[in-house]
Design an enzyme around this catalytic site. Structure first.
Site, mmCIF file in Angstrom:
data_model
loop_
_atom_site.group_PDB
_atom_site.id
_atom_site.type_symbol
_atom_site.label_atom_id
_atom_site.label_comp_id
_atom_site.label_asym_id
_atom_site.label_seq_id
_atom_site.Cartn_x
_atom_site.Cartn_y
_atom_site.Cartn_z
ATOM 1 C CG ASP A 145 -4.002 -2.768 -1.350
ATOM 2 O OD1 ASP A 145 -4.984 -2.929 -2.096
ATOM 3 O OD2 ASP A 145 -4.063 -2.855 -0.098
ATOM 4 C CB SER B 192 -9.623 -9.416 7.447
ATOM 5 O OG SER B 192 -8.283 -9.404 7.000
ATOM 6 C CG ASN C 31 -7.340 -7.155 -1.801
ATOM 7 O OD1 ASN C 31 -7.081 -7.973 -2.676
ATOM 8 N ND2 ASN C 31 -7.258 -5.856 -1.992
ATOM 9 C CB ILE C 32 -6.512 -11.575 3.551
ATOM 10 C CG1 ILE C 32 -7.774 -12.223 2.970
ATOM 11 C CG2 ILE C 32 -6.369 -11.893 5.050
ATOM 12 C CD1 ILE C 32 -7.726 -13.736 2.905
ATOM 13 C CB SER D 48 -0.886 -0.004 1.247
ATOM 14 O OG SER D 48 -0.075 0.199 2.391
ATOM 15 C CG ASP E 153 -9.445 3.154 -4.418
ATOM 16 O OD1 ASP E 153 -10.486 3.515 -5.006
ATOM 17 O OD2 ASP E 153 -9.418 2.819 -3.220
ATOM 18 C CB SER F 214 -7.530 -6.707 9.228
ATOM 19 O OG SER F 214 -7.678 -5.446 8.639
ATOM 20 N N GLY G 75 -11.224 -5.749 1.665
ATOM 21 C CA GLY G 75 -11.838 -5.797 2.994
ATOM 22 C C GLY G 75 -12.347 -7.169 3.376
HETATM 23 P P1 13P Z 1 -8.889 -6.219 5.419
HETATM 24 O O1 13P Z 1 -8.716 -4.984 6.238
HETATM 25 O O2 13P Z 1 -10.241 -6.795 5.589
HETATM 26 O O3 13P Z 1 -7.813 -7.210 5.667
HETATM 27 O O4 13P Z 1 -8.782 -5.780 3.871
HETATM 28 C C1 13P Z 1 -7.535 -5.614 3.251
HETATM 29 C C2 13P Z 1 -7.626 -4.948 1.930
HETATM 30 O O5 13P Z 1 -8.662 -4.815 1.312
HETATM 31 C C3 13P Z 1 -6.387 -4.431 1.350
HETATM 32 O O6 13P Z 1 -6.593 -3.705 0.181
HETATM 33 O O1 G3H Z 2 -6.779 -1.692 2.425
HETATM 34 C C1 G3H Z 2 -5.749 -1.335 2.988
HETATM 35 C C2 G3H Z 2 -4.745 -2.305 3.469
HETATM 36 O O2 G3H Z 2 -5.198 -3.009 4.594
HETATM 37 C C3 G3H Z 2 -3.463 -1.600 3.709
HETATM 38 O O3 G3H Z 2 -3.534 -0.827 4.843
HETATM 39 O O4 G3H Z 2 -2.974 1.505 4.211
HETATM 40 O O5 G3H Z 2 -2.630 0.663 6.571
HETATM 41 O O6 G3H Z 2 -1.150 -0.122 4.703
HETATM 42 P P1 G3H Z 2 -2.507 0.378 5.097
HETATM 43 ZN ZN ZN Z 3 -8.457 -2.689 0.104
#
Ligand code: 13P
Ligand code: G3H
Ligand code: ZN
Length: 322
Positions: free
Chosen positions: A83, A227, A267-268, A50, A105, A270, A225
């Site tokens: 990301d 997780s 995407n995982i 990210s 995005d 958290s 999102g």
């Molecule tokens: P989570 O916060 O649910 O793990 O989502 C991660 C994500 O979408 C990263 O882009």
């Molecule tokens: O969706 C976002 C990811 O979980 C990355 O999070 O921006 O804190 O690195 P971050």
């Molecule tokens: Zn995301």
């Protein structure tokens, strides 16, 4: 095997009814944990970085860590993905700097502006052999005080997807069907409680996913999102000095179902953070005299690895697909 794009991965995932795990990486231990699990399970993988990760660890360190994983795990295909790229400049820096996939995005922008920004990134990326994920719709639950009615308005509108994909030329599309970032995805008021008193979130909008897929046959869909916020790790955090009340995630059966449909990337992030934090909190409480980072990072890395293995085998269905 060198770093690859996600093109072949997504084709196979779509046809095979499974999804590729996209895990966020921020440091060496997380890269190692994910890729060791993937190598042992013979699974393709997307390692994603990210804006915050680039600010924390530095672009070059992250690219070199991922390149090290490619050398250590030659049997599995690995994608290096940006990301939530916030703008053209960040995407360009990653395309020029060794990434094989980027996300632009611009989902918070008006439709026409989202198309314009995404198309500009796609043109540059495709000229450089890099693929692009775009987003349409806003993930629910990002804003702390978001209301249920506002959620309904933020789901992806299926009637917009064909125009968006044909005008932008993007290679995959992230959609909003009720997933949400972070460990606090829903307020207790939005959930029901099961017999064990655990919060159960509102179900994902599979009707929206199916309508999108009907309009974009064969096109790879992405879920952010995603997780599941394992309650064992929430308990581990809370019983060793943490305070994460009402942390709740997306039920894994629903993600498995999405993977069987058109969702090719899940995407995982958290969940991995929770595993790391829970393990380290427990370690410190049990060993107040220890101070060597290797001693507490080692069990944290091991637990992340087992969590990733579980996702590959039981949720994504991509074990054995490398
Ligand atoms: P989570 O916060 O649910 O793990 O989502 C991660 C994500 O979408 C990263 O882009
Ligand atoms: O969706 C976002 C990811 O979980 C990355 O999070 O921006 O804190 O690195 P971050
Ligand atoms: Zn995301």
């Amino acid at each position: 095997m060198a770093l690859v794009t996600s093109t072949e991965m997504f084709k196979k995932a779509y046809a095979g009814g499974y999804a590729i795990g996209a895990f966020n990486v921020n440091n060496m231990e997380i890269v190692q944990a994910i890729t060791e699990a993937c190598r042992e399970e013979k699974s393709p993988v997307i390692l994603q970085v990210s804006k915050g990760a680039r600010a924390y660890a530095n672009h070059t360190y992250l690219v070199k860590l991922v390149e090290a994983a490619v050398i250590e795990c030659p049997e599995i295909p690995i994608v290096l993905h940006l990301d939530h790229g916030p703008d053209f400049e960040t995407c360009k820096a990653c395309i020029d700097g060794g990434f094989t996939s980027v996300m632009i995005d611009a989902s918070s922008k008006p439709f026409a502006e989202n198309i314009e920004i995404t198309r500009k990134v796609v043109e540059y990326a495709h000229d450089h052999g890099v693929v692009v994920e775009a987003e349409l719709g806003t993930l629910a639950g990002i804003e702390d005080d978001v209301k249920v009615a506002a959620h309904a308005a933020s789901y992806t509108r299926p009637e917009e997807v064909e125009e968006f994909v044909s005008k932008t030329g993007c290679d995959s599309l992230a959609i909003a069907i009720g997933t949400s970032h972070g460990a606090y995805k829903f307020t207790p008021e939005q959930c029901t409680r099961n017999e064990k008193g655990i919060l159960v979130p509102p179900p994902l909008r599979f009707d929206v996913l199916e309508e999108v897929s009907k309009r974009l046959p064969g096109f790879p869909i992405v879920l952010h999102g995603s997780s599941s916020v394992p309650q064992d790790y929430v308990k581990m955090v809370n019983s060793h000095g943490g305070k994460m009340p009402d942390a709740v995630g997306i039920p894994e059966e629903q993600l498995r179902h999405a993977a069987e449909l058109s969702v090719c990337k899940i995407n995982i992030d958290s969940d991995l953070r929770l595993a790391m934090t829970g393990t380290i909190r427990k370690f410190f409480e049990e060993h107040p005299d220890k101070f060597d980072p290797r001693e507490y990072l080692k069990p944290a890395r091991a637990n992340i690895k087992e969590l990733v293995r579980h996702k590959l085998v039981d949720v994504l269905g991509c074990a054995g697909k490398a």
